[in-house]
Motif scaffolding. Structure first.
Motif, PDB file in Angstrom:
ATOM      1  N   ARG A 132      43.326  40.598  35.749  1.00 34.63           N
ATOM      2  CA  ARG A 132      42.870  39.670  36.788  1.00 34.63           C
ATOM      3  C   ARG A 132      42.790  38.244  36.260  1.00 34.63           C
ATOM      4  NH1 ARG A 132      40.100  41.267  41.373  1.00 34.63           N
ATOM      5  NH2 ARG A 132      40.599  39.124  41.945  1.00 34.63           N
ATOM      6  N   PRO A 133      43.933  37.655  35.872  1.00 33.14           N
ATOM      7  CA  PRO A 133      43.903  36.275  35.364  1.00 33.14           C
ATOM      8  C   PRO A 133      43.381  35.278  36.389  1.00 33.14           C
ATOM      9  CG  PRO A 133      46.156  36.988  35.743  1.00 33.14           C
ATOM     10  CD  PRO A 133      45.276  38.204  35.916  1.00 33.14           C
ATOM     11  N   ASP A 134      43.399  35.646  37.669  1.00 34.47           N
ATOM     12  CA  ASP A 134      42.858  34.774  38.714  1.00 34.47           C
ATOM     13  C   ASP A 134      41.341  34.627  38.600  1.00 34.47           C
ATOM     14  OD1 ASP A 134      42.993  37.612  39.524  1.00 34.47           O
ATOM     15  OD2 ASP A 134      42.021  36.934  41.366  1.00 34.47           O
ATOM     16  N   LEU A 135      40.710  35.506  37.831  1.00 37.09           N
ATOM     17  CA  LEU A 135      39.258  35.438  37.628  1.00 37.09           C
ATOM     18  C   LEU A 135      38.893  34.804  36.290  1.00 37.09           C
ATOM     19  CD1 LEU A 135      38.099  38.911  39.016  1.00 37.09           C
ATOM     20  CD2 LEU A 135      38.071  36.673  40.160  1.00 37.09           C
ATOM     21  N   LEU A 136      39.870  34.186  35.632  1.00 33.54           N
ATOM     22  CA  LEU A 136      39.653  33.569  34.323  1.00 33.54           C
ATOM     23  C   LEU A 136      40.168  32.130  34.334  1.00 33.54           C
ATOM     24  CD1 LEU A 136      41.187  36.463  32.167  1.00 33.54           C
ATOM     25  CD2 LEU A 136      38.754  36.120  32.682  1.00 33.54           C
ATOM     26  N   ALA A 137      39.509  31.257  33.583  1.00 26.88           N
ATOM     27  CA  ALA A 137      40.053  29.916  33.379  1.00 26.88           C
ATOM     28  C   ALA A 137      41.322  30.049  32.540  1.00 26.88           C
ATOM     29  CB  ALA A 137      39.033  29.035  32.668  1.00 26.88           C
ATOM     30  N   ALA A 138      42.240  29.141  32.706  1.00 29.21           N
ATOM     31  CA  ALA A 138      43.522  29.206  31.996  1.00 29.21           C
ATOM     32  C   ALA A 138      43.366  29.349  30.478  1.00 29.21           C
ATOM     33  CB  ALA A 138      44.384  27.994  32.339  1.00 29.21           C
ATOM     34  N   PRO A 139      42.485  28.578  29.812  1.00 33.98           N
ATOM     35  CA  PRO A 139      42.364  28.744  28.358  1.00 33.98           C
ATOM     36  C   PRO A 139      41.851  30.129  27.954  1.00 33.98           C
ATOM     37  CG  PRO A 139      41.266  26.713  29.057  1.00 33.98           C
ATOM     38  CD  PRO A 139      41.652  27.464  30.293  1.00 33.98           C
ATOM     39  N   VAL A 140      41.064  30.755  28.822  1.00 35.62           N
ATOM     40  CA  VAL A 140      40.543  32.096  28.534  1.00 35.62           C
ATOM     41  C   VAL A 140      41.682  33.109  28.616  1.00 35.62           C
ATOM     42  CG1 VAL A 140      38.894  33.881  29.252  1.00 35.62           C
ATOM     43  CG2 VAL A 140      38.261  31.451  29.379  1.00 35.62           C
ATOM     44  N   THR A 141      42.498  32.996  29.649  1.00 32.88           N
ATOM     45  CA  THR A 141      43.650  33.891  29.788  1.00 32.88           C
ATOM     46  C   THR A 141      44.577  33.755  28.582  1.00 32.88           C
ATOM     47  OG1 THR A 141      43.554  33.719  32.196  1.00 32.88           O
ATOM     48  CG2 THR A 141      45.624  34.510  31.248  1.00 32.88           C
ATOM     49  N   GLU A 142      44.866  32.510  28.200  1.00 36.89           N
ATOM     50  CA  GLU A 142      45.749  32.268  27.055  1.00 36.89           C
ATOM     51  C   GLU A 142      45.166  32.840  25.768  1.00 36.89           C
ATOM     52  OE1 GLU A 142      46.379  28.031  27.039  1.00 36.89           O
ATOM     53  OE2 GLU A 142      47.146  28.082  29.096  1.00 36.89           O
ATOM     54  N   ALA A 143      43.878  32.644  25.549  1.00 40.79           N
ATOM     55  CA  ALA A 143      43.242  33.150  24.328  1.00 40.79           C
ATOM     56  C   ALA A 143      43.233  34.673  24.307  1.00 40.79           C
ATOM     57  CB  ALA A 143      41.820  32.611  24.209  1.00 40.79           C
ATOM     58  N   LEU A 144      42.944  35.302  25.442  1.00 45.95           N
ATOM     59  CA  LEU A 144      42.943  36.767  25.492  1.00 45.95           C
ATOM     60  C   LEU A 144      44.352  37.325  25.262  1.00 45.95           C
ATOM     61  CD1 LEU A 144      40.501  37.533  28.449  1.00 45.95           C
ATOM     62  CD2 LEU A 144      40.158  38.050  26.015  1.00 45.95           C
ATOM     63  N   ALA A 145      45.362  36.696  25.843  1.00 42.83           N
ATOM     64  CA  ALA A 145      46.740  37.150  25.644  1.00 42.83           C
ATOM     65  C   ALA A 145      47.136  37.026  24.173  1.00 42.83           C
ATOM     66  CB  ALA A 145      47.690  36.351  26.533  1.00 42.83           C
ATOM     67  N   SER A 146      46.755  35.947  23.536  1.00 43.24           N
ATOM     68  CA  SER A 146      47.047  35.762  22.117  1.00 43.24           C
ATOM     69  C   SER A 146      46.290  36.775  21.264  1.00 43.24           C
ATOM     70  CB  SER A 146      46.673  34.334  21.705  1.00 43.24           C
ATOM     71  OG  SER A 146      46.864  34.148  20.330  1.00 43.24           O
TER      72      SER A 146
END
Length: 185
Positions: free
Chosen positions: A14-28
């Motif tokens: 649910r990347p729509d429920l995360l700020a962009a930097p949070v999504t990027e950090a979790l993916a990394s």
């Protein structure tokens, strides 16, 4: 998964429920520690209920499971030093002693709201230790490193739930004894 009255799903679903930097950090982070990141969950909430006391009451969540993230800054010989202090909601970050000493500055103070929002690219009231700018230290009080931890998602419209043990594995996280003091009842 159900915790409190909320349904929690894997955060990266649910990347729509995360700020962009949070999504990027979790993916990394998922590249290096996929088992850890699979345990990072997110739930949608009413943004007007994002503040800890309101959220825990509204969604029947234990206050002691919540962890607050505050951004603190100080200067030493002209160099600015910034850290995120993550403490349980039942405690208060010891900014004037523990954080100041860790940053090795004469005076530590909370980062002004407009600066915290601009630098983190997260909403005030949703700032999380996941996805902060490079160079920010991430200080976790030892009490946050065990048991469930509910933290911001970078936006006010959701929260992240993860085991404290996984929070402690966050890249760059420093576990600090005495980072927080109990709030007097």
């Amino acid at each position: 998964m159900r915790y409190g009255t909320l349904d929690w799903v894997p955060a990266l679903d649910r990347p729509d429920l995360l700020a962009a930097p949070v999504t990027e950090a979790l993916a990394s982070w998922a590249q290096a520690a996929p088992d850890a990141v699979r345990q990072v969950l997110v739930a949608e909430i009413d943004p007007d209920q994002a503040d800890t006391a309101d959220m825990t009451a509204t969604y029947d969540l234990p206050l002691e499971a919540s962890a607050n993230c505050v951004l603190v800054a100080g200067k030493r010989t002209g160099e600015e030093r910034i850290a995120a202090a993550v403490v349980r909601a039942t405690t208060r970050a010891d900014v004037n002693s523990a954080v100041k000493k860790l940053l090795d500055v004469r005076k530590a103070s909370f980062l002004p709201m407009d600066r915290a929002v601009a630098d983190s690219q997260m909403e005030y009231g949703g700032i999380t230790p996941i996805g902060l700018p490079a160079g920010y230290r991430v200080l976790l009080d030892t009490r946050t490193s065990a048991g469930p931890a509910i933290i911001g998602s970078g936006i006010r419209g959701s929260k992240i739930l993860l085991p404290g043990e996984v929070l402690a594995e966050l890249p760059g996280a420093e576990i600090v004894a005495g980072l927080a003091t109990e709030i007097a009842a």
